[in-house]
Design a protein around this motif. Structure first.
Motif, short mmCIF file in Angstrom:
data_model
loop_
_atom_site.label_atom_id
_atom_site.label_comp_id
_atom_site.label_asym_id
_atom_site.label_seq_id
_atom_site.Cartn_x
_atom_site.Cartn_y
_atom_site.Cartn_z
N GLU A 108 0.81 -1.22 0.00
CA GLU A 108 0.00 0.00 0.00
C GLU A 108 0.85 1.28 0.00
O GLU A 108 0.31 2.37 -0.17
N LEU A 109 2.15 1.14 0.19
CA LEU A 109 3.01 2.31 0.32
C LEU A 109 3.41 2.86 -1.04
O LEU A 109 3.71 2.11 -1.96
N ASN A 110 3.40 4.19 -1.14
CA ASN A 110 3.87 4.83 -2.37
C ASN A 110 5.31 5.28 -2.17
O ASN A 110 5.91 5.07 -1.11
N GLU A 111 5.86 5.93 -3.19
CA GLU A 111 7.27 6.30 -3.12
C GLU A 111 7.56 7.33 -2.03
O GLU A 111 8.63 7.29 -1.41
N ASP A 112 6.64 8.22 -1.73
CA ASP A 112 6.86 9.20 -0.67
C ASP A 112 6.91 8.54 0.70
O ASP A 112 7.72 8.89 1.56
N GLN A 113 6.04 7.57 0.90
CA GLN A 113 6.02 6.85 2.18
C GLN A 113 7.28 6.00 2.34
O GLN A 113 7.82 5.89 3.45
N LEU A 114 7.76 5.43 1.25
CA LEU A 114 9.01 4.67 1.32
C LEU A 114 10.19 5.60 1.59
O LEU A 114 11.12 5.24 2.31
N LEU A 115 10.13 6.80 1.04
CA LEU A 115 11.18 7.78 1.32
C LEU A 115 11.18 8.16 2.80
O LEU A 115 12.24 8.28 3.43
N ASP A 116 9.99 8.32 3.38
CA ASP A 116 9.89 8.59 4.82
C ASP A 116 10.52 7.45 5.63
O ASP A 116 11.22 7.70 6.61
N TYR A 117 10.23 6.22 5.20
CA TYR A 117 10.81 5.06 5.88
C TYR A 117 12.33 5.13 5.84
O TYR A 117 12.99 4.92 6.86
N VAL A 118 12.88 5.41 4.67
CA VAL A 118 14.34 5.46 4.50
C VAL A 118 14.94 6.54 5.40
O VAL A 118 15.97 6.33 6.05
N GLU A 119 14.29 7.70 5.47
CA GLU A 119 14.80 8.79 6.30
C GLU A 119 14.75 8.43 7.78
O GLU A 119 15.69 8.71 8.53
N GLN A 120 13.65 7.81 8.21
CA GLN A 120 13.54 7.41 9.62
C GLN A 120 14.58 6.34 9.96
O GLN A 120 15.21 6.38 11.02
N ARG A 121 14.75 5.39 9.05
CA ARG A 121 15.73 4.33 9.26
C ARG A 121 17.13 4.92 9.35
O ARG A 121 17.92 4.53 10.21
N GLU A 122 17.44 5.85 8.46
CA GLU A 122 18.75 6.47 8.46
C GLU A 122 19.01 7.20 9.78
O GLU A 122 20.10 7.12 10.35
N TYR A 123 17.99 7.89 10.29
CA TYR A 123 18.13 8.59 11.57
C TYR A 123 18.45 7.60 12.69
O TYR A 123 19.36 7.81 13.49
N ILE A 124 17.70 6.49 12.74
CA ILE A 124 17.90 5.50 13.79
C ILE A 124 19.30 4.90 13.70
O ILE A 124 20.01 4.76 14.70
N VAL A 125 19.70 4.54 12.49
CA VAL A 125 21.03 3.94 12.31
C VAL A 125 22.13 4.92 12.71
O VAL A 125 23.11 4.53 13.36
N ASN A 126 21.98 6.18 12.34
CA ASN A 126 22.99 7.17 12.73
C ASN A 126 23.06 7.35 14.24
O ASN A 126 24.14 7.54 14.80
N GLU A 127 21.92 7.28 14.90
CA GLU A 127 21.91 7.38 16.37
C GLU A 127 22.56 6.15 17.00
O GLU A 127 23.21 6.25 18.04
N MET A 128 22.38 5.00 16.39
CA MET A 128 22.96 3.77 16.93
C MET A 128 24.48 3.74 16.78
O MET A 128 25.16 3.06 17.56
N LYS A 129 25.01 4.45 15.81
CA LYS A 129 26.47 4.44 15.58
C LYS A 129 27.25 4.89 16.80
O LYS A 129 28.35 4.41 17.04
#
Length: 115
Positions: free
Chosen positions: A27-48
């Protein structure tokens, strides 16, 4: 809250984000997937910042999440292919239109020779 607990919170957020995205992937469109990628990137950067505190259990869990994310990557590639096909069709249409619709200069003269 200790650093180990903070790291566990980030791992839990990453897991929740990944699972909710996978559950709704069709059900996800490209904008929602982009949001996912940005949230994931934030979490990964915090975990570093806590990389040295990652336990073997957390490593295993993160690796499992990365493997599960192949579903998300496949969806992203499908969207990319669809966009590529659309751009190719659009380019073909534009080149066909340009072949039939020659632009004329505003200061040019049109001479019609009738016989």
């Amino acid at each position: 809250m200790t650093d180990q607990e903070k790291l566990q919170v980030f791992v839990n957020e990453y897991s929740q984000l990944s699972h909710s995205t996978i559950a709704n992937i069709s059900e996800l469109n490209e904008d929602q997937l982009l949001d996912y990628v940005e949230q994931r990137e934030y979490i990964v950067n915090e975990m570093k910042a806590y990389r040295s505190l990652i336990t073997d259990e957390m490593k295993t869990r993160i690796n499992e999440l990365i493997i599960e994310e192949s579903i998300i990557v496949e969806r992203m590639l499908k969207i990319k292919d669809e966009a590529s096909e659309w751009l190719e069709k659009r380019g073909n249409i534009r080149s066909q239109q340009n072949a039939y619709q020659q632009p004329y200069s505003a200061n040019s003269a049109f001479i019609d020779y009738r016989k």
